[in-house]
Design an enzyme around this catalytic site. Structure first.
Site, PDB file in Angstrom:
ATOM      1  N   GLU A  80       3.840  -2.269  10.049  1.00 28.25           N
ATOM      2  CA  GLU A  80       1.818  -1.892   9.167  1.00 28.25           C
ATOM      3  C   GLU A  80       1.423  -0.805  10.076  1.00 28.25           C
ATOM      4  O   GLU A  80       1.346  -1.416  10.649  1.00 28.25           O
ATOM      5  CB  GLU A  80       1.808  -2.713   8.974  1.00 28.25           C
ATOM      6  CG  GLU A  80       0.244  -3.107   8.372  1.00 28.25           C
ATOM      7  CD  GLU A  80      -0.997  -3.795   7.909  1.00 28.25           C
ATOM      8  OE1 GLU A  80      -0.485  -4.988   8.814  1.00 28.25           O
ATOM      9  OE2 GLU A  80      -1.648  -3.721   7.324  1.00 28.25           O
ATOM     10  N   LYS A 106      -1.192  -1.308  -0.329  1.00 20.85           N
ATOM     11  CA  LYS A 106      -1.690  -2.571  -0.117  1.00 20.85           C
ATOM     12  C   LYS A 106      -2.806  -3.423  -1.120  1.00 20.85           C
ATOM     13  O   LYS A 106      -3.864  -2.532  -0.994  1.00 20.85           O
ATOM     14  CB  LYS A 106      -2.587  -2.781   1.465  1.00 20.85           C
ATOM     15  CG  LYS A 106      -2.382  -3.753   1.942  1.00 20.85           C
ATOM     16  CD  LYS A 106      -2.664  -4.315   3.454  1.00 20.85           C
ATOM     17  CE  LYS A 106      -3.195  -5.575   3.844  1.00 20.85           C
ATOM     18  NZ  LYS A 106      -2.766  -5.562   5.638  1.00 20.85           N
ATOM     19  N   CYS A 142       1.489  -6.664   4.659  1.00 21.99           N
ATOM     20  CA  CYS A 142       0.802  -7.526   4.829  1.00 21.99           C
ATOM     21  C   CYS A 142       0.487  -8.171   4.521  1.00 21.99           C
ATOM     22  O   CYS A 142       0.966  -9.596   4.116  1.00 21.99           O
ATOM     23  CB  CYS A 142      -0.092  -6.838   6.498  1.00 21.99           C
ATOM     24  SG  CYS A 142      -0.719  -7.953   7.683  1.00 21.99           S
TER      25      CYS A 142
END
Lengths: 385, 385
Positions: B119, B196, B233
């Site tokens: 990430e 994300k 994540c």
């Protein structure tokens, strides 16, 4: 040793690892260390006399200013069927009642507030056979069958909430069967029931030949000792099932199961624990133990020869906490009672730290899922040409 | 040893357990044994010269009559930031480009078809500071920034799909930032991007001060080597996020992450693996390694004194398979490349065995979730009085 004889992961690690490494291994595998619960000597003696394992652990929460700790003790029971599957139905049921009565007695000595038995606890897990009689004779009314009356007596005697997963005969809807859990208040009242929402068609788990997907949604039971729900067996593979119980407010979700070594043992430590993490709640994974042999041979849809046994149920019942930690598992092959003290305040504390509900975007997922469920759904796929 | 020095769970178990117990422990922890992949000597030498770990494993599927095996090799890269966080931005970025170039070279020697970096791979994970400059200068255009052009070159040179998670500057929508992953085809074309979907507010993860929840839904990228998706994540804590990528057809879901020991290490082996099981797909969990020190002190919302470092990223990148098995993790403290060969046919094979999609009841959940998201929702709670 391997297969059913191998006692447990934890015993093996404790035997072989040096203390410093054991600490790190446990931290990575199990998170924050779970303290052992000090149990009464009389209870330990009774468990030993009754030939079942007794373990106790405790999960603590931070002290708050405005709420007192909300401490509750849950009891998870795993056991084999005491009589062979070809004994008369009534004898098998009463042998199981007697076995559970003994274990519940010890649970009461340990201060258990909520006890949960394994899936379809009054019978062998005979759905592998696809035969109807005598197995469907194990089904009872959830509201006033002999097993529910037995559990009501237990609940009153021990001032204990009883979760009783059983095969239900639904006389008011065409005499159909359901895979049900009855929840009995510590007062002895039947608080209600909940049904298995997802039904397997996997190997020996021919359950869809006996009952359909539950039609009661995701009820949560407000007991004197906290809000509980029951996600029966195969429902543990479905993250949405856990989620809806949690959204309805469950602080403890029981997962009474019957599952075997070859099929699912490496999934077992993952799924209920993931659910505790993802939903900021406690989860209680319960599996039966032992091998069950059936009178007639059956096949397992795996190309192998017909046989009469159902692999081995590997026990390993455990409790997982919202903070990602978990207790060790009970034995893989002995009857057992796991008593775990939980401070339910931990659920909201972890919720406030990790915020999975706040960041869950449920409206978006409700829309996306509704679209995805349509027969003409076109998946969101991006390609070069 | 403990903390960042402790190399890995697997190394510890292999050192101390007798072979028969090790086999059982691995079976319970990891499922079906994952075979080691034979990697070219030149690649192993290059990794050693470049001071990074190189490991290879393979997951096999059953042979089918009508489909050929669909074998693909994925490469997971974990690395520390080579320069300190107070070095000039441009120098930090080019040092990272050079580091990744070296690792990608070895990945190509190992026949990697799809490579994924960690990430926000072009920068230190500076969101703990809540400072804007210089950290926001690491943001680039996803379509034609220098990092995307660098990745396009890599993709063309090695005929490799590149997944490049980075901090995006969105010039066409008010110059806002996003936490984005760019997917570049093996032809070098930018196939698209994904963002994300869930943003943490946990301890040092002050990311919601920099960017909001992604607005691109759950795209899946059809590459020459299979259908892939990227769950960035914190999205790994949200089972619905994995589910929607899977419903859109993802066979491999990458989870590029940055997460630290004290916070999440006991969750790490659980979540991506649960997602592989629940969704009948492969998941690739990638975490950075090392400790990052920042020029100015900051606090972590935990009552402790201000400090300048961000705990330690514990690496441990791994791949999980739909059958519940997984590879060992990479080291907890070294840069590393994990090359894993997957037969994508396994996804549908496991789907046919376990049937979680068929038994998923998505219409019911879409309805229940839509209700639950309403401000006036009344949870389904049953109580005695």
């Amino acid at each position: 040793m391997s297969g059913p004889e191998w006692e447990s992961l934890e015993q093996c690690l404790e035997k072989h690892l040096p203390p410093a490494d054991l600490r790190e291994v446990k931290r990575v595998l199990y998170g924050k260390e779970t303290r052992r619960l000090c149990l009464p000597t009389a209870a330990l003696q009774a468990a030993s006399a009754g030939d079942f394992e007794l373990q106790g652990y405790t999960f603590e929460a931070a002290r708050e200013q405005l709420r007192q700790p909300r401490t509750v003790r849950v009891g998870l029971v795993q056991n084999r069927t005491p009589l062979p599957a070809d004994a008369p139905v009534a004898n098998q049921v009463s042998a199981l009642h007697r076995r559970i009565e003994t274990i519940a007695e010890v649970a009461a000595m340990c201060g258990t507030n909520i006890i949960c038995f394994q899936e379809a606890w009054t019978m062998p897990f005979a759905f592998c056979t696809r035969e109807k009689l005598p197995w469907t004779e194990f089904a009872e009314s959830a509201e006033d069958g002999p097993t529910t009356r037995f559990c009501q007596k237990l609940a009153r005697k021990h001032d204990m909430v009883v979760v009783s997963p059983m095969l239900e005969r639904d006389a008011t809807h065409g005499d159909v069967l359901w895979n049900t859990a009855v929840v009995i208040s510590n007062s002895g009242t039947v608080l209600g029931k909940t049904r298995k929402n997802h039904i397997p068609r996997v190997g020996d788990f021919n359950e869809s030949s006996y009952y359909m997907e539950g039609n009661l949604g995701h009820p949560v039971f407000q007991t004197r000792f906290g809000r509980i729900a029951v996600n029966i067996c195969y429902g543990r593979h479905h993250p949405l099932n856990w989620l809806m119980y949690s959204i309805n407010g469950a602080e403890i979700i029981f997962n009474p199961s019957a599952t075997i070594g070859a099929l699912s043992e490496s999934l077992w430590p993952i799924e209920a624990r993931n659910a505790a993490i993802a939903n900021h709640c406690f989860t209680c994974a319960i599996n039966r133990v032992g091998q069950e042999h059936f009178p007639n041979e059956f096949t397992s849809g795996d190309g192998k020869k017909a046989h009469q046994d159902f692999g081995y149920f590997y026990g390993s019942s455990y409790v997982a906490s919202p903070d990602g930690s978990r207790t060790p598992g009970l034995s893989r092959n002995r009857d057992g009672l796991l008593v775990v003290e939980l401070d339910l305040n931990l659920c909201r504390q972890v919720n406030d730290i990790w915020n999975f509900k706040m960041t869950g975007r449920y409206e978006m997922y409700a829309r996306e899922l509704a679209e995805a469920a349509k027969p003409n759904y076109s998946p969101n796929i991006i390609q070069e040409f």
